[in-house]
Scaffold this active site. Structure first.
Site, PDB file in Angstrom:
ATOM      1  CG  ASP A 158     -16.620 -25.215  12.227  1.00 34.45           C
ATOM      2  OD1 ASP A 158     -16.730 -24.158  12.879  1.00 34.45           O
ATOM      3  OD2 ASP A 158     -17.531 -25.659  11.522  1.00 34.45           O
ATOM      4  CG  HIS A 159     -13.803 -19.708  13.818  1.00 31.11           C
ATOM      5  ND1 HIS A 159     -14.383 -19.625  12.582  1.00 31.11           N
ATOM      6  CD2 HIS A 159     -14.339 -18.696  14.536  1.00 31.11           C
ATOM      7  CE1 HIS A 159     -15.212 -18.607  12.552  1.00 31.11           C
ATOM      8  NE2 HIS A 159     -15.216 -18.019  13.728  1.00 31.11           N
ATOM      9  CG  HIS A 208     -18.995 -21.538  11.289  1.00 24.77           C
ATOM     10  ND1 HIS A 208     -17.821 -22.231  11.379  1.00 24.77           N
ATOM     11  CD2 HIS A 208     -18.684 -20.372  10.652  1.00 24.77           C
ATOM     12  CE1 HIS A 208     -16.848 -21.510  10.822  1.00 24.77           C
ATOM     13  NE2 HIS A 208     -17.360 -20.388  10.374  1.00 24.77           N
TER      14      HIS A 208
HETATM   15  C1  BG6 Z   1     -16.147 -17.192   8.962  1.00 28.81           C
HETATM   16  C2  BG6 Z   1     -16.855 -16.734   7.736  1.00 28.81           C
HETATM   17  O1  BG6 Z   1     -15.939 -18.580   8.934  1.00 28.81           O
HETATM   18  O2  BG6 Z   1     -16.924 -16.870  10.099  1.00 28.81           O
HETATM   19  C3  BG6 Z   1     -17.140 -15.238   7.802  1.00 28.81           C
HETATM   20  O3  BG6 Z   1     -16.066 -17.019   6.600  1.00 28.81           O
HETATM   21  C4  BG6 Z   1     -17.848 -14.887   9.079  1.00 28.81           C
HETATM   22  O4  BG6 Z   1     -17.887 -14.815   6.679  1.00 28.81           O
HETATM   23  C5  BG6 Z   1     -17.136 -15.489  10.273  1.00 28.81           C
HETATM   24  O5  BG6 Z   1     -17.900 -13.478   9.181  1.00 28.81           O
HETATM   25  C6  BG6 Z   1     -17.930 -15.299  11.534  1.00 28.81           C
HETATM   26  O6  BG6 Z   1     -17.158 -15.700  12.617  1.00 28.81           O
HETATM   27  P1  BG6 Z   1     -17.427 -15.150  14.063  1.00 28.81           P
HETATM   28  O7  BG6 Z   1     -16.476 -15.874  14.933  1.00 28.81           O
HETATM   29  O8  BG6 Z   1     -17.196 -13.670  13.999  1.00 28.81           O
HETATM   30  O9  BG6 Z   1     -18.864 -15.452  14.344  1.00 28.81           O
END
Ligand code: BG6
Length: 504
Positions: free
Chosen positions: A193-194, A256
């Protein structure tokens, strides 16, 4: 083979020599995130002293062509322009194995190159298998790794990294967990989960648990509500094929945003080891009651963006975007009102909101405090005396700010809110690593703290699944919001008349 990497003077972490295999190496995620992250680790000297990168995908390609592709991806997406020497050494350590994930030949070939690296190194190397393919291939790859004896390596570690989405329902997530855990042990599995790799998300724990001042008021006695927003100005872009099956709830909230909620709500762990931290997060999730079909309209709002203007540019509505079904009832905006049944949080609403085509990109957590019991000052001339708000900005303008009421200088007692602020940019003067850098490094170090455990991911689905099911039973059309607006007015219905969403 990349040895003794490069930059000196930086923190050297004990990272065991590793071969990293990327399934789906020619895909978008690999280009935009994984390869640039690996480059930046190389740049910082954080890769192990022996590191091999093996890309695999269906397309036929030579090692040379793969290296050219890797270099292009890094040049385009790395957060820093690549240093030619560092890049060259990384490319020398990169190779490509073409093949289809369901075919045995691919795994035999992988086994071949991995063994070659080890013969060359004269030692066993850890192996990481990174699944950056379309999700439908995850289970196939896991099974095949097992069938070919690649799940285990004598005297070395084997780890498997799995990208999101982890299923699109509770049943799918359970099934995928069963598949994974029939081949691997949980400690070998790293579910990405980045958001957990973001500095600001990790700082939430530092902030809460390394400062004594928050704990006394971090509870239902002082906190009125918590608002978590993940707004994006972009639309669905080129991802309609994926997005039009999942929508905002499953794309961002299930993973997230529930993770952000856990970070705000969790009890202090005994230590910051993977299991202690994850035990505490699971407890928070367990405290969220499972939504009932009748309850869903009271706690969940969905909507779709219509045409509008974002950043001064006219943009089409969701259903006019390429690849989106014209009658799609997939939501591009979701707002939820969740509660956590615990002594700390009972009765405190946690409002979660995410959407595409909102006015700007911002991810923040706003902890709204209760008003003072009695405001003894005359209100005359005061401007907007409001309860304190602690805002933790995850991105952009990463930082923390606290709104306080202060006297406006002058001969009268007039009050207005002011902000006390900490900004990463000015306090640390250094660029934060990308989330993927930290996460890939942690995989190689075998530290699963910033990865979602099997029970966590299932709890997240337990909360979201009934909402998805209820919505599936409810016919469209969905409420609309013009692109570039604050989202649908329906989102206000989740709140009491005294509460309001923060402006995006
Ligand atoms: C991803 C989603 O996990 O997270 C995307 O699939 C989204 O739809 C993205 O745009 C947002 O990531 P960050 O790091 O730009 O907030």
């Amino acid at each position: 083979m990349l040895e003794n990497p490069l930059v000196e003077g930086l923190e050297r972490l004990p990272v065991h020599p590793t071969s990293l295999v990327i399934f789906g190496a020619t895909g978008d995620l690999s280009h935009r995130k994984i390869l640039p992250a690996i480059y930046n680790l190389a740049h910082e000297g954080a890769l192990p002293e022996r590191f091999n990168l093996v890309g695999t995908a269906r397309s036929a390609m030579s090692d040379e062509q793969f290296r050219e592709m890797v270099a292009r991806a890094i040049r385009e997406f790395s957060r820093r322009p690549p240093d030619p020497q560092v890049l060259e050494r990384l490319l020398e350590a990169s190779s490509y194995v073409p093949g289809a994930v369901d075919e045995d030949a691919l795994y035999d070939a992988l086994q071949g190159v991995l063994t070659e690296f080890e013969e060359e190194a004269g030692r066993r190397l850890n192996r990481c298998f990174y699944m950056a393919t379309a999700p439908r291939f995850f289970a196939v790859i896991v099974r095949q790794l097992g069938n070919h004896g690649l799940e285990h390596h004598e005297d070395a570690e084997v780890r498997v990294v799995i990208e999101k989405p982890f299923g699109t329902s509770l049943a799918e997530a359970e099934q995928l967990n069963r598949e994974l855990l029939s081949v691997f042990e949980e400690r070998q599995v790293f579910r990405i989960d980045h958001y957990l790799g973001k500095e600001t998300v990790q700082n939430l724990l530092a902030f809460r648990f390394a400062n004594g001042m928050f704990e006394p008021w971090w509870n239902r006695n002082f906190i009125d509500n918590v608002q978590i927003t993940a707004a994006e100005d972009v639309g669905v872009g080129s991802r309609a094929e994926y997005y039009d099956k999942v929508g905002a709830l499953r794309d961002l909230i299930q993973n997230h945003m529930l993770q952000l909620l856990c970070h705000v709500a969790m009890e202090p762990p005994v230590d910051f080891s993977a299991d202690e931290v994850r035990n505490e997060k699971v407890k928070v999730l367990r405290g969220i009651p499972t939504p009932t079909p009748e309850g869903v309209p009271k706690i969940a709002v969905r909507a779709q963006y219509g045409p509008g203007t974002v950043g001064g540019e006219a943009v089409p509505g969701y259903v006019e975007e390429p690849g989106v079904r014209p009658d799609s009832t997939i939501e591009t905006f979701t707002a939820l009102r969740l509660e956590i049944d615990s002594w700390r949080w009972a009765g405190v609403p946690f409002y979660l909101r995410t959407g595409k085509r909102l006015p700007r990109k911002v991810t923040e957590i706003a902890v709204m405090l209760k008003p003072v019991p009695h405001l003894g000052f005359s209100q005359e001339g005061s401007i907007g005396v409001r309860p304190n708000v602690l805002v933790l900005t995850i991105q952009p303008n990463e930082g923390v700010s606290m709104s306080l009421a202060a006297k406006i200088p002058g001969t009268r007692m007039r009050i207005r809110p002011v902000n006390m602020e900490f900004l990463y940019g000015s306090s640390f003067l250094s660029q934060s690593p990308e989330a993927y850098e930290r996460l890939i490094l942690d995989v190689m170090r075998g530290d699963a703290t910033l990865f979602t455990r099997n029970d966590e991911v299932e709890e997240q689905w337990r909360v979201c699944d009934p909402i998805v099911h209820t919505w599936e039973q409810m016919p469209g059309p969905l409420p609309q919001y013009p692109a570039g607006s604050q989202g649908p007015p329906e989102a206000n219905q989740l709140m009491t008349p005294e509460e309001s969403w923060r402006r995006i």
